[in-house]
Design a protein around this motif. Structure first.
Motif, PDB file in Angstrom:
ATOM      1  N   GLN A   1     -18.439  -0.463  15.387  1.00  0.00           N
ATOM      2  CA  GLN A   1     -18.562   0.145  14.528  1.00  0.00           C
ATOM      3  C   GLN A   1     -17.350   0.120  13.554  1.00  0.00           C
ATOM      4  OE1 GLN A   1     -18.599   4.391  15.401  1.00  0.00           O
ATOM      5  NE2 GLN A   1     -20.230   4.131  16.993  1.00  0.00           N
ATOM      6  N   ALA A   2     -16.693  -1.173  13.584  1.00  0.00           N
ATOM      7  CA  ALA A   2     -15.617  -1.754  13.149  1.00  0.00           C
ATOM      8  C   ALA A   2     -14.420  -0.656  13.030  1.00  0.00           C
ATOM      9  CB  ALA A   2     -16.170  -2.218  11.574  1.00  0.00           C
ATOM     10  N   VAL A   3     -14.222   0.200  13.950  1.00  0.00           N
ATOM     11  CA  VAL A   3     -13.125   0.795  14.010  1.00  0.00           C
ATOM     12  C   VAL A   3     -11.919   0.445  14.729  1.00  0.00           C
ATOM     13  CG1 VAL A   3     -12.183   3.353  14.857  1.00  0.00           C
ATOM     14  CG2 VAL A   3     -14.470   3.141  14.127  1.00  0.00           C
ATOM     15  N   GLU A   4     -10.779   0.310  14.043  1.00  0.00           N
ATOM     16  CA  GLU A   4      -9.804  -0.919  14.333  1.00  0.00           C
ATOM     17  C   GLU A   4      -8.425   0.019  14.669  1.00  0.00           C
ATOM     18  OE1 GLU A   4      -9.084  -3.755  11.474  1.00  0.00           O
ATOM     19  OE2 GLU A   4     -10.898  -4.480  11.649  1.00  0.00           O
ATOM     20  N   ASN A   5      -8.262   1.373  14.787  1.00  0.00           N
ATOM     21  CA  ASN A   5      -7.236   2.074  15.029  1.00  0.00           C
ATOM     22  C   ASN A   5      -7.393   2.971  16.304  1.00  0.00           C
ATOM     23  OD1 ASN A   5      -9.052   3.746  13.094  1.00  0.00           O
ATOM     24  ND2 ASN A   5      -7.497   5.057  12.972  1.00  0.00           N
ATOM     25  N   VAL A   6      -8.425   2.740  16.985  1.00  0.00           N
ATOM     26  CA  VAL A   6      -8.484   3.415  18.262  1.00  0.00           C
ATOM     27  C   VAL A   6      -7.729   2.341  19.490  1.00  0.00           C
ATOM     28  CG1 VAL A   6      -9.905   4.095  20.146  1.00  0.00           C
ATOM     29  CG2 VAL A   6     -10.594   4.703  17.693  1.00  0.00           C
TER      30      VAL A   6
END
Length: 197
Positions: A80-85
């Motif tokens: 999902q291109a979520v980089e701040n988890v």
């Protein structure tokens, strides 16, 4: 002694029936852009991922004891291109050691009922939250399990583990200097308590 009573990790399909818009739920609970967040007992990220979208580029620390669930979360975040988890494997009663800095909001969704030593956990959570930050506890209402159905099947923790809001509030307020900010009903089967540090 098992520190957290595992009542099973549900799949995303039935979470979606309870919370079709988890991001909207998080906003209702006070999660805002720019806040750093930790979610304790994050599972595979049903709340951690939308929280990351709300607060980016601030970090969301996804804390869980189950490495397989954290691996699944990592895969989902990548897709999902979520980089701040930031996945954090460890015991939630070691939060101050696990987190690099105090967070603005700490979310405990659907797991508080299974914590054996709640006082120790709440005291650790207090130290892991920045001054003025919030502790958000989402819990199942104390209804019989057979009355909380999803897709026609009883869901949620065993009836004997469920806690009314007053019991949850008491457990938190006795253990640390949190102040109850507000109580929110989350139909059909949950409530949330938002505490301020």
């Amino acid at each position: 002694m098992e520190r957290f009573q595992n009542t099973g990790q549900p799949d995303w399909d039935w979470w979606g029936k309870l919370w079709p818009t988890p991001g909207a739920t998080l906003r209702d609970l006070g999660i805002e852009a720019g806040q750093s967040v930790a979610e304790v007992g994050c599972g595979s990220g049903y709340f951690a991922l939308p929280a990351a979208r709300i607060v980016e580029p601030a970090p969301v620390y996804a804390v869980d004891l189950d490495e397989a669930l954290l691996d699944e979360l990592g895969s989902l975040a990548e897709r999902q291109a979520v980089e701040n988890v930031v996945s954090v494997h460890g015991d939630a009663r070691d939060l101050t050691e696990l987190l690099p800095d105090p967070v603005d909001a700490l979310v405990v969704a659907n797991t508080f009922h299974g914590v054996d030593d709640r006082a120790a956990f709440v005291a650790e959570a207090f130290d892991a939250i920045a001054p003025g930050g919030s502790l958000i506890v989402v819990n199942w209402h104390d209804r019989p399990r057979e009355a909380t159905t999803v897709g026609g099947e009883p869901r949620g923790p065993p009836t004997e583990l469920r806690m009314p809001p007053e019991e949850t509030e008491g457990a938190v307020s006795r253990a640390a200097a949190f102040e109850l900010d507000r109580r929110i009903d989350l139909p059909p089967y949950h409530y949330a308590l938002v505490f301020r540090r």
